[in-house]
Scaffold this motif. Sequence first.
Motif, PDB file in Angstrom:
ATOM      1  N   ASP A   1      26.535  44.947  52.745  1.00  0.00           N
ATOM      2  CA  ASP A   1      25.477  44.500  51.840  1.00  0.00           C
ATOM      3  C   ASP A   1      24.344  43.758  52.571  1.00  0.00           C
ATOM      4  O   ASP A   1      23.221  43.692  52.062  1.00  0.00           O
ATOM      5  CB  ASP A   1      26.058  43.621  50.728  1.00  0.00           C
TER       6      ASP A   1
ATOM      7  N   HIS B   1      29.142  41.694  34.363  1.00  0.00           N
ATOM      8  CA  HIS B   1      29.717  42.856  35.039  1.00  0.00           C
ATOM      9  C   HIS B   1      29.442  44.124  34.221  1.00  0.00           C
ATOM     10  O   HIS B   1      29.872  44.238  33.079  1.00  0.00           O
ATOM     11  CB  HIS B   1      31.215  42.632  35.194  1.00  0.00           C
TER      12      HIS B   1
ATOM     13  N   ASP C   1      30.591  48.088  39.255  1.00  0.00           N
ATOM     14  CA  ASP C   1      29.632  47.625  38.265  1.00  0.00           C
ATOM     15  C   ASP C   1      28.860  48.791  37.629  1.00  0.00           C
ATOM     16  O   ASP C   1      28.692  48.850  36.411  1.00  0.00           O
ATOM     17  CB  ASP C   1      28.651  46.687  38.982  1.00  0.00           C
TER      18      ASP C   1
ATOM     19  N   ASN D   1      30.760  50.736  48.010  1.00  0.00           N
ATOM     20  CA  ASN D   1      31.744  50.514  49.079  1.00  0.00           C
ATOM     21  C   ASN D   1      33.085  51.153  48.740  1.00  0.00           C
ATOM     22  O   ASN D   1      34.099  50.890  49.375  1.00  0.00           O
ATOM     23  CB  ASN D   1      31.906  49.012  49.377  1.00  0.00           C
TER      24      ASN D   1
ATOM     25  N   LEU E   1      34.946  42.037  45.146  1.00  0.00           N
ATOM     26  CA  LEU E   1      35.081  40.654  44.672  1.00  0.00           C
ATOM     27  C   LEU E   1      36.460  40.362  44.069  1.00  0.00           C
ATOM     28  O   LEU E   1      36.950  39.246  44.161  1.00  0.00           O
ATOM     29  CB  LEU E   1      33.973  40.344  43.644  1.00  0.00           C
TER      30      LEU E   1
HETATM   31  C1  TPP Z   1      34.017  41.984  31.984  1.00  0.00           C
HETATM   32  C2  TPP Z   1      34.536  41.723  33.334  1.00  0.00           C
HETATM   33  N1  TPP Z   1      35.635  42.367  33.749  1.00  0.00           N
HETATM   34  C3  TPP Z   1      36.115  42.130  34.995  1.00  0.00           C
HETATM   35  C4  TPP Z   1      35.482  41.257  35.828  1.00  0.00           C
HETATM   36  C5  TPP Z   1      36.040  41.005  37.192  1.00  0.00           C
HETATM   37  N2  TPP Z   1      35.272  41.662  38.240  1.00  0.00           N
HETATM   38  C6  TPP Z   1      34.335  40.992  38.915  1.00  0.00           C
HETATM   39  S1  TPP Z   1      33.622  41.924  40.101  1.00  0.00           S
HETATM   40  C7  TPP Z   1      34.564  43.249  39.702  1.00  0.00           C
HETATM   41  C8  TPP Z   1      34.477  44.529  40.460  1.00  0.00           C
HETATM   42  C9  TPP Z   1      33.399  44.537  41.431  1.00  0.00           C
HETATM   43  O1  TPP Z   1      33.328  45.767  42.057  1.00  0.00           O
HETATM   44  P1  TPP Z   1      31.944  46.335  42.476  1.00  0.00           P
HETATM   45  O2  TPP Z   1      31.035  46.386  41.339  1.00  0.00           O
HETATM   46  O3  TPP Z   1      32.205  47.607  43.184  1.00  0.00           O
HETATM   47  O4  TPP Z   1      31.357  45.223  43.440  1.00  0.00           O
HETATM   48  P2  TPP Z   1      31.770  44.829  44.904  1.00  0.00           P
HETATM   49  O5  TPP Z   1      32.458  43.516  44.798  1.00  0.00           O
HETATM   50  O6  TPP Z   1      32.647  45.878  45.462  1.00  0.00           O
HETATM   51  O7  TPP Z   1      30.464  44.708  45.606  1.00  0.00           O
HETATM   52  C10 TPP Z   1      35.404  42.945  38.655  1.00  0.00           C
HETATM   53  C11 TPP Z   1      36.368  43.921  38.116  1.00  0.00           C
HETATM   54  C12 TPP Z   1      34.336  40.606  35.322  1.00  0.00           C
HETATM   55  N3  TPP Z   1      33.650  39.722  36.059  1.00  0.00           N
HETATM   56  N4  TPP Z   1      33.888  40.861  34.093  1.00  0.00           N
END
Ligand code: TPP
Lengths: 587, 297
Positions: free
Chosen positions: B33, B79, B106, B132, B137
């Motif tokens: 990132d 999210h 997301d 990724n 997270l």
């Molecule tokens: C409604 C909701 N469900 C679950 C979460 C927990 N959560 C936070 S980040 C995430 C996934 C992030 O994955 P991604 O979008 O690929 O981001 P990355 O961290 O890989 O950059 C989840 C499931 C949340 N914050 N809100």
Amino acid sequence: MKDILLRAGGAAGDGIASVGEVFCRIFTRNGFYVFGHNAYQSVIRGGHVWFQARASPDRIWSQGDGCDILYALDRATVDFHASSLREGGIIVYDPEKFSVPPEAVPSGVKALPVPTLELARKFSPQSILQNAVGMGACAYLAGVPLDTLDGVLADQFRKKKDVLEQNLGAAKLGYEYAQGKSPASNHALPVKGGAAKLLLSGNQAIALGAAAGGLKFLAQYPMTPATSIMHWLADHASAFDILVKQAEDELAAINMAIGASYAGVRAMTATSGGGFSLMVEALGQAGMTETPLVVVEAQRSGPSTGLPTKTEQGDLNMMLGASQGDFPRVILGPGSAQEAFRATVRAFELAEEWQTPVLLATDLYLSEDMHSVDREELPLDYAPSSLFTVPEPTNGSNGYKRYLFTPSGVSPRAIPGQKGLNFVAGSDEHDEAGHLISDVNAGVPMAIEIRRKMMEKRMRKLQGVLATTEPPKLEGPAAAEVTLVGWGSTALPVRDAMGILATKGVPVNYLNVHQPFPLHAESVAKALRAAKRTMLVEQNYTGQLGRLIRAETGIDLPVKLLKYDGEPLYPWEIVGKVLEVTGHVPS
Amino acid sequence: MSLASAPPKTEGPALKVVYKSTTKPTWCPGCGDYGVVASVERALSSLQIPTHDVVVVSGIGCSSNLPHFLSSYGFHGLHGRAMPVAEGVKLANHGLHVVVTGGDGDGWGIGLGHALHAMRRNIDLTYVVMDNEIYGLTTGQASPTSTMGQKTKSTPQGVIEEPVNPIALALSAGATYVARGFSGDPKQLSDLIAGGIKHHGFSLIDVFSPCVTYNHLNTFDFFRQRVYKLENAQHDPTDLVKAFAKAQEFGPKIPTGLFYRAEKPTYEDLEPALKEGPLVHQKAGIRGKDKVLDEFV
Ligand SMILES: Cc1ncc(C[n+]2csc(CCOP(=O)(O)OP(=O)(O)O)c2C)c(N)n1
Ligand code: SF4
Ligand SMILES: [Mg+2]
């Protein structure tokens, strides 16, 4: 009180709602107060639907009790509604379609056969024209001059001149036919009341209030009974310069509204309980990012999909608790179309002043039924202020702080595009400048302190809201045998019940909790302590307002009238319960 | 220790617009990132858009923290819900440049529906996905773009779902600028992002942005060995059918660059309420429009 009640019933697709609207307007145009109740089902054709128009020279608030003229398009209507007819009632039906045996007609009521189809065929083979004949007959029986009906029909068919001619002709035949067969109803009103009234649904009042309050952006996903807010605003979008966006779902609708509001326009979304359930996470986001937002929650019978076309006040608990954590919110529960109009304007003011979400609670009964109001009750001269002010205080030595700690809890708000005030609005906890304290700083001493202060800053707004909003109103006589307590649309049947009880020598008053949250607990407690007796009146199973009042004041309201069958409260139900608890009739 | 960083610089010297924030990114060292935020910064600076005319909207995830590391306006929302917030911002003030940033979870998981609808609206947003192929997270679960068979914390026996194909999805949903970048090639990436911002309509830049902590399959090396540039492969980005064909290549060779571009009216072009300019600058209220009450008589 003098009133007359016209009811039309049939199957979905029979045009009952249009007949009902005509029944309402023939009275409002002549200066009478009207209430129009539309009882329909979640089917597009078939089933049983009915509409009741009640009119009176005096202010009336609800659908009232009983019926005087029943226009039956099918036999089921006679079977379901004949027992509602008051003394002198008349059933208008077409013997070509079905027969009404004497045993189906209650005593004191008469059945008046009118050959609606036969008369309509003189103008058109289309069977729908039978309604013009039927309306003509009913107008005569209700004591309404034919030219009043003609005027209403002329407006209804403004864009279809040929159809209009047919309708006018058919209505005249129906009118004259009934005239030749029967005297008018003994409930008929005088020809003229006061100044012409406006007739509108609660949702139209809300939509109009939103436009007056400065709405520029509506995002909505269709759901009964909130849908007609979008319909009306979409219809008027170009005249009022409002952008109406039908979103892909309620998650999108509320998030779009939040985005638009963050970018500096007054924004709103509207839905029912199911859609509001989907909006819950974003509601907290508006609270956390301190973004003004108006959400209309038009309740219907739950749980789950419930009864999509029936009314209830069962979502107060959800509105109070929606979304994780504590954040300031305001819940308004207006008790009439006029109040709904004003409450919507007020909702925009409150959302903007306190930078937090405001929920405008209504329900199917208030939202979809038709209400008569005086023109002056819908003032459109409100001038929303510009949002593009340079926020004060601005920079200081530390730069602009979007979430500056202030005594009121309200911080100076910048709008994207304003130079030198860039900030990030975060759904994560943040410091005064908007920087996250949720990741690498979470739990370090300074961040702990900021978190505590930030919670307190946001929650302080509620004290400001309480201090600047009107406490619940005690309506009716100061000295009363019973103080009724309710919120939202309950005011409608309650006000009519109060009138009836007054004539029976049983004075009651009503504590109208038009702002359930934040609750003006002191005023409520004062009113309740001063009451001789109390009675909670709500349209839900658990008495949700009662529980809130107990939580906030410690006062229990043991006597309850709770209704959860999907139908609105009728004045007689309230009258009956009051007479019972006051010992005027044995329970 | 300072929690609040110094005030963001909004304007740089004469022709240089500085998007760098004084808030330091909190990503793991080596996270893909970093290359993405640097490319967004470079793209915005190269276009010389004043920082106060840019809003960067994101959801939740490691990648979604990005708006904090830029000096523009930002909205760090929920999210999966960045897209509708961004649409609201854009429709309220289409004079702003609105960039949406976030992760594969997301955008292609919880927020997929919103993304598709935004694309078919051809609303003028620039969507940068830091793909990724993992949930970073939340410490390493499978994401919608994780590879068949890939072992993650939530799929110890291996993923048994086909991955989402963001490029093919965007092409079929009606996006009018569809590109793929790689965090390991910031020059190409910043050009693609700048192209997306300049593009009049919805632009997607799906970016391979490796998670060095939780994804040991889709590493920088994995991509370096496979990527090749469409601009060097005689690809015609105006040809939708060829773009679809290129979108299917995901094996020993993986294309990056611009797959597709088309000129079409945007949602804002077609929305009657915006004819008079941005909503935010229009008058509000209906003072003097009392005639509307006549319809209720
Ligand atoms: C409604 C909701 N469900 C679950 C979460 C927990 N959560 C936070 S980040 C995430 C996934 C992030 O994955 P991604 O979008 O690929 O981001 P990355 O961290 O890989 O950059 C989840 C499931 C949340 N914050 N809100
Ligand atoms: S966990 Fe992965 S995605 Fe998140 S910051 Fe670390 S390397 Fe980047
Ligand atoms: Mg990810």
